[in-house]
Design a protein around this motif. Structure first.
Motif, PDB file in Angstrom:
ATOM      1  N   LEU A 149       0.878  -1.196  -0.197  1.00  0.00           N
ATOM      2  CA  LEU A 149      -0.132   0.104  -0.048  1.00  0.00           C
ATOM      3  C   LEU A 149       0.891   1.279  -0.024  1.00  0.00           C
ATOM      4  O   LEU A 149       0.326   2.294  -0.444  1.00  0.00           O
ATOM      5  CB  LEU A 149      -0.992   0.013   1.182  1.00  0.00           C
ATOM      6  N   ARG A 150       2.003   1.352   0.432  1.00  0.00           N
ATOM      7  CA  ARG A 150       2.881   2.135   0.549  1.00  0.00           C
ATOM      8  C   ARG A 150       3.743   2.305  -1.001  1.00  0.00           C
ATOM      9  O   ARG A 150       3.765   3.476  -1.229  1.00  0.00           O
ATOM     10  CB  ARG A 150       4.034   2.212   1.498  1.00  0.00           C
ATOM     11  N   LEU A 151       3.952   1.468  -1.508  1.00  0.00           N
ATOM     12  CA  LEU A 151       4.821   1.340  -2.875  1.00  0.00           C
ATOM     13  C   LEU A 151       3.631   1.814  -3.958  1.00  0.00           C
ATOM     14  O   LEU A 151       3.887   2.516  -4.813  1.00  0.00           O
ATOM     15  CB  LEU A 151       5.170   0.039  -3.169  1.00  0.00           C
ATOM     16  N   GLU A 152       2.648   1.229  -3.645  1.00  0.00           N
ATOM     17  CA  GLU A 152       1.407   1.477  -4.739  1.00  0.00           C
ATOM     18  C   GLU A 152       0.388   2.280  -4.231  1.00  0.00           C
ATOM     19  O   GLU A 152      -0.749   1.898  -4.318  1.00  0.00           O
ATOM     20  CB  GLU A 152       1.037   0.108  -5.228  1.00  0.00           C
ATOM     21  N   ARG A 153       0.697   3.676  -3.996  1.00  0.00           N
ATOM     22  CA  ARG A 153      -0.283   4.419  -3.536  1.00  0.00           C
ATOM     23  C   ARG A 153      -1.407   4.652  -4.355  1.00  0.00           C
ATOM     24  O   ARG A 153      -1.430   4.586  -5.496  1.00  0.00           O
ATOM     25  CB  ARG A 153       0.584   5.842  -3.323  1.00  0.00           C
ATOM     26  N   ARG A 154      -2.771   4.865  -3.821  1.00  0.00           N
ATOM     27  CA  ARG A 154      -4.100   4.821  -4.795  1.00  0.00           C
ATOM     28  C   ARG A 154      -4.280   3.546  -5.384  1.00  0.00           C
ATOM     29  O   ARG A 154      -4.952   3.851  -6.380  1.00  0.00           O
ATOM     30  CB  ARG A 154      -3.967   6.074  -5.285  1.00  0.00           C
ATOM     31  N   SER A 155      -3.676   2.600  -5.244  1.00  0.00           N
ATOM     32  CA  SER A 155      -3.897   1.441  -5.942  1.00  0.00           C
ATOM     33  C   SER A 155      -4.894   0.525  -5.517  1.00  0.00           C
ATOM     34  O   SER A 155      -4.842   0.000  -4.403  1.00  0.00           O
ATOM     35  CB  SER A 155      -2.493   0.348  -6.004  1.00  0.00           C
ATOM     36  N   TYR A 156      -6.178   0.571  -5.989  1.00  0.00           N
ATOM     37  CA  TYR A 156      -7.323  -0.126  -5.637  1.00  0.00           C
ATOM     38  C   TYR A 156      -7.251  -1.683  -5.692  1.00  0.00           C
ATOM     39  O   TYR A 156      -7.807  -2.389  -5.093  1.00  0.00           O
ATOM     40  CB  TYR A 156      -8.708   0.476  -6.316  1.00  0.00           C
ATOM     41  N   LEU A 157      -6.380  -1.843  -6.670  1.00  0.00           N
ATOM     42  CA  LEU A 157      -5.976  -3.537  -7.017  1.00  0.00           C
ATOM     43  C   LEU A 157      -5.491  -3.869  -5.581  1.00  0.00           C
ATOM     44  O   LEU A 157      -5.903  -5.252  -5.351  1.00  0.00           O
ATOM     45  CB  LEU A 157      -5.363  -3.577  -8.171  1.00  0.00           C
ATOM     46  N   VAL A 158      -4.461  -3.174  -5.250  1.00  0.00           N
ATOM     47  CA  VAL A 158      -3.756  -4.060  -3.906  1.00  0.00           C
ATOM     48  C   VAL A 158      -4.543  -3.875  -2.615  1.00  0.00           C
ATOM     49  O   VAL A 158      -4.689  -5.002  -2.179  1.00  0.00           O
ATOM     50  CB  VAL A 158      -2.426  -3.169  -3.847  1.00  0.00           C
ATOM     51  N   LEU A 159      -5.196  -2.831  -2.729  1.00  0.00           N
ATOM     52  CA  LEU A 159      -6.320  -2.574  -1.424  1.00  0.00           C
ATOM     53  C   LEU A 159      -7.424  -3.498  -1.404  1.00  0.00           C
ATOM     54  O   LEU A 159      -7.728  -4.100  -0.505  1.00  0.00           O
ATOM     55  CB  LEU A 159      -6.563  -1.327  -1.559  1.00  0.00           C
ATOM     56  N   SER A 160      -7.868  -3.839  -2.648  1.00  0.00           N
ATOM     57  CA  SER A 160      -9.008  -5.166  -2.789  1.00  0.00           C
ATOM     58  C   SER A 160      -8.533  -6.363  -2.505  1.00  0.00           C
ATOM     59  O   SER A 160      -9.190  -7.120  -1.947  1.00  0.00           O
ATOM     60  CB  SER A 160      -9.501  -4.932  -4.325  1.00  0.00           C
ATOM     61  N   GLU A 161      -7.300  -6.631  -2.923  1.00  0.00           N
ATOM     62  CA  GLU A 161      -6.730  -7.862  -2.737  1.00  0.00           C
ATOM     63  C   GLU A 161      -6.431  -8.159  -1.228  1.00  0.00           C
ATOM     64  O   GLU A 161      -6.507  -9.107  -0.609  1.00  0.00           O
ATOM     65  CB  GLU A 161      -5.235  -8.018  -3.303  1.00  0.00           C
ATOM     66  N   ALA A 162      -6.033  -6.992  -0.635  1.00  0.00           N
ATOM     67  CA  ALA A 162      -5.854  -6.943   0.969  1.00  0.00           C
ATOM     68  C   ALA A 162      -7.111  -7.122   1.693  1.00  0.00           C
ATOM     69  O   ALA A 162      -7.104  -8.194   2.475  1.00  0.00           O
ATOM     70  CB  ALA A 162      -4.983  -5.690   1.465  1.00  0.00           C
ATOM     71  N   ALA A 179      -7.916 -20.858  18.349  1.00  0.00           N
ATOM     72  CA  ALA A 179      -7.528 -19.454  19.110  1.00  0.00           C
ATOM     73  C   ALA A 179      -6.683 -18.693  18.377  1.00  0.00           C
ATOM     74  O   ALA A 179      -5.850 -18.136  18.459  1.00  0.00           O
ATOM     75  CB  ALA A 179      -7.000 -19.693  20.424  1.00  0.00           C
ATOM     76  N   LEU A 180      -7.263 -18.265  17.140  1.00  0.00           N
ATOM     77  CA  LEU A 180      -6.676 -17.370  16.161  1.00  0.00           C
ATOM     78  C   LEU A 180      -7.470 -16.320  15.764  1.00  0.00           C
ATOM     79  O   LEU A 180      -8.717 -16.612  15.336  1.00  0.00           O
ATOM     80  CB  LEU A 180      -6.235 -18.259  14.865  1.00  0.00           C
ATOM     81  N   TRP A 181      -6.852 -15.081  15.461  1.00  0.00           N
ATOM     82  CA  TRP A 181      -7.749 -13.845  15.191  1.00  0.00           C
ATOM     83  C   TRP A 181      -6.760 -13.039  14.402  1.00  0.00           C
ATOM     84  O   TRP A 181      -5.777 -12.664  15.141  1.00  0.00           O
ATOM     85  CB  TRP A 181      -8.244 -13.321  16.231  1.00  0.00           C
ATOM     86  N   THR A 182      -7.157 -12.616  13.165  1.00  0.00           N
ATOM     87  CA  THR A 182      -6.062 -11.931  12.494  1.00  0.00           C
ATOM     88  C   THR A 182      -6.971 -10.743  12.092  1.00  0.00           C
ATOM     89  O   THR A 182      -7.883 -10.568  11.462  1.00  0.00           O
ATOM     90  CB  THR A 182      -5.748 -12.538  11.072  1.00  0.00           C
ATOM     91  N   LEU A 183      -6.627  -9.511  12.720  1.00  0.00           N
ATOM     92  CA  LEU A 183      -7.301  -8.379  12.452  1.00  0.00           C
ATOM     93  C   LEU A 183      -6.416  -7.520  11.337  1.00  0.00           C
ATOM     94  O   LEU A 183      -5.287  -7.389  11.380  1.00  0.00           O
ATOM     95  CB  LEU A 183      -7.083  -7.261  13.708  1.00  0.00           C
ATOM     96  N   ALA A 184      -7.265  -6.865  10.283  1.00  0.00           N
ATOM     97  CA  ALA A 184      -6.716  -5.970   9.434  1.00  0.00           C
ATOM     98  C   ALA A 184      -6.052  -5.075  10.020  1.00  0.00           C
ATOM     99  O   ALA A 184      -6.393  -4.378  10.937  1.00  0.00           O
ATOM    100  CB  ALA A 184      -7.707  -5.681   8.580  1.00  0.00           C
ATOM    101  N   PRO A 185      -4.861  -4.644   9.335  1.00  0.00           N
ATOM    102  CA  PRO A 185      -3.962  -3.425  10.044  1.00  0.00           C
ATOM    103  C   PRO A 185      -4.545  -2.208   9.518  1.00  0.00           C
ATOM    104  O   PRO A 185      -5.427  -1.798   8.630  1.00  0.00           O
ATOM    105  CB  PRO A 185      -2.716  -3.718   9.333  1.00  0.00           C
ATOM    106  N   ALA A 186      -4.213  -1.243  10.367  1.00  0.00           N
ATOM    107  CA  ALA A 186      -4.718   0.282   9.966  1.00  0.00           C
ATOM    108  C   ALA A 186      -4.380   0.853   8.734  1.00  0.00           C
ATOM    109  O   ALA A 186      -5.447   1.435   8.413  1.00  0.00           O
ATOM    110  CB  ALA A 186      -4.032   1.051  11.111  1.00  0.00           C
ATOM    111  N   ALA A 187      -3.407   0.308   8.069  1.00  0.00           N
ATOM    112  CA  ALA A 187      -3.307   0.730   6.758  1.00  0.00           C
ATOM    113  C   ALA A 187      -4.307   0.521   5.854  1.00  0.00           C
ATOM    114  O   ALA A 187      -4.504   1.290   4.797  1.00  0.00           O
ATOM    115  CB  ALA A 187      -1.777   0.188   6.070  1.00  0.00           C
TER     116      ALA A 187
END
Length: 331
Positions: A149-162, A179-187
């Protein structure tokens, strides 16, 4: 193996491609990786140009076998990381998707181990530590996502894949009973919140609601993640629904460290609290302008905007669910 590693000209590209396709089909049929294929991938990735046989390589990697996360990292992940950094957004999305499939296949292995089900073929042993491996692998993907997300700023492709990765992770963890929980990062969350794509913004809000509805028994030990989730909810509600985010920013995350002087200077030029409400958010303006033209009115209140967005984007009751959850947590 010699044909690929030594680029033997006796073998046509199509012949090698066909062989790899058959290996992919075999592993998908068996629903497990083949150790000798994994061993070949370890050698091949060190020489791979990132272009040749890309779909086949990614599919084979999703069924990789290994003995520990350290082995997986040193032999496979480091090469994918180098390729990720040096490639365009399309390749970045493909690598995230490959790792998502890899983790999904590992959950299949976990299901067999937990339920004492033998592998249907080859009797492969998978002795890697379940919790450590899955947590380490998801942390690795998170690092790639944030970097992407830092390298490809404004890339909705990377954001959608994330987003797709974290939606899939939540489904896998919920069904696994671990007992697993993966929270999406703030980015990811805040890139969606302030993006111009309404679909990504609403998908993110829906994901946050799904996090809220995740089993409390599982999330009980994840104190940092629970606190972060509360910050997500607070910011989303007070940005989109309440329109007073800068007045209550200290309870959230994204604006909590913005100096008061900067806020005061901005407030002289624009009504900053209302800048990203549902009524004013640029992601929703096309839909709202169209409705305003049809109704011949100058604007809509919050409830009317939600009704309009339902016509364009379907059921979005999760927005009001976020508001209700925020109100109850504040009390």
């Amino acid at each position: 193996s010699p044909a690929l590693l030594q680029r033997n000209k006796e073998f046509e590209y199509r012949e090698i491609e066909h062989l790899l396709d058959r290996l992919v089909a075999l592993e998908e049929y068996m629903q497990q990786g083949i150790p000798v294929v994994s061993r070949f991938l370890v050698d091949y990735l060190a020489l791979w140009d990132g272009l040749s046989f890309r779909p086949q390589v990614y599919n084979l990697l999703s069924w990789i076998t290994f003995y520990s996360f350290e082995e997986l990292h040193d032999c496979i992940l480091v090469h994918l990381q180098v390729l990720f950094v040096s490639s365009d957004e399309i390749v970045k999305c493909q690598i995230i998707s490959c790792l998502k499939s890899m983790i999904a296949n590992l959950f299949l292995v976990v299901h067999r181990r937990v339920n004492n089900i033998d592998s249907p073929f080859l009797q492969c042993t998978n002795n890697w530590d379940i919790t450590t491996t899955l947590e380490s692998l998801t942390e690795f993907v998170e690092q790639l996502v944030v970097l992407g997300l830092r390298l490809e700023r404004r890339s909705y492709l990377v954001l959608s894949e994330a987003l797709d990765f974290y939606e899939t992770m939540l489904s896998l963890e919920k069904s696994s009973g671990l007992a697993l929980w993966t929270l999406a990062p703030a980015a990811v969350v805040y890139s969606c919140l302030f993006c111009l794509n309404p679909s990504l913004l609403l998908r993110c809000c829906k994901l946050v609601v799904r996090y809220q509805n995740f089993s409390s028994k599982v999330t009980e030990g994840f104190l940092a993640e629970r606190q972060m989730l509360r910050s997500y909810v607070w910011d989303i509600v007070h940005v989109l629904l309440e329109g007073n985010i800068f007045d209550v920013r200290h309870k959230g995350y994204i604006f909590k460290n913005v100096p008061d002087k900067a806020i005061a200077d901005l407030a002289k030029r624009v009504n900053i609290n209302n800048a990203f409400t549902l009524q004013n958010h640029l992601a929703f303006r096309p839909a709202l302008y169209s409705a305003m033209a049809q109704e011949q009115v100058g604007g809509f209140d919050k409830d009317e905007v939600i009704d309009i967005l339902k016509e364009y984007f379907g059921q979005i009751s999760f927005l009001t669910a976020l508001g209700a959850e925020d109100s109850s947590s504040s009390e």
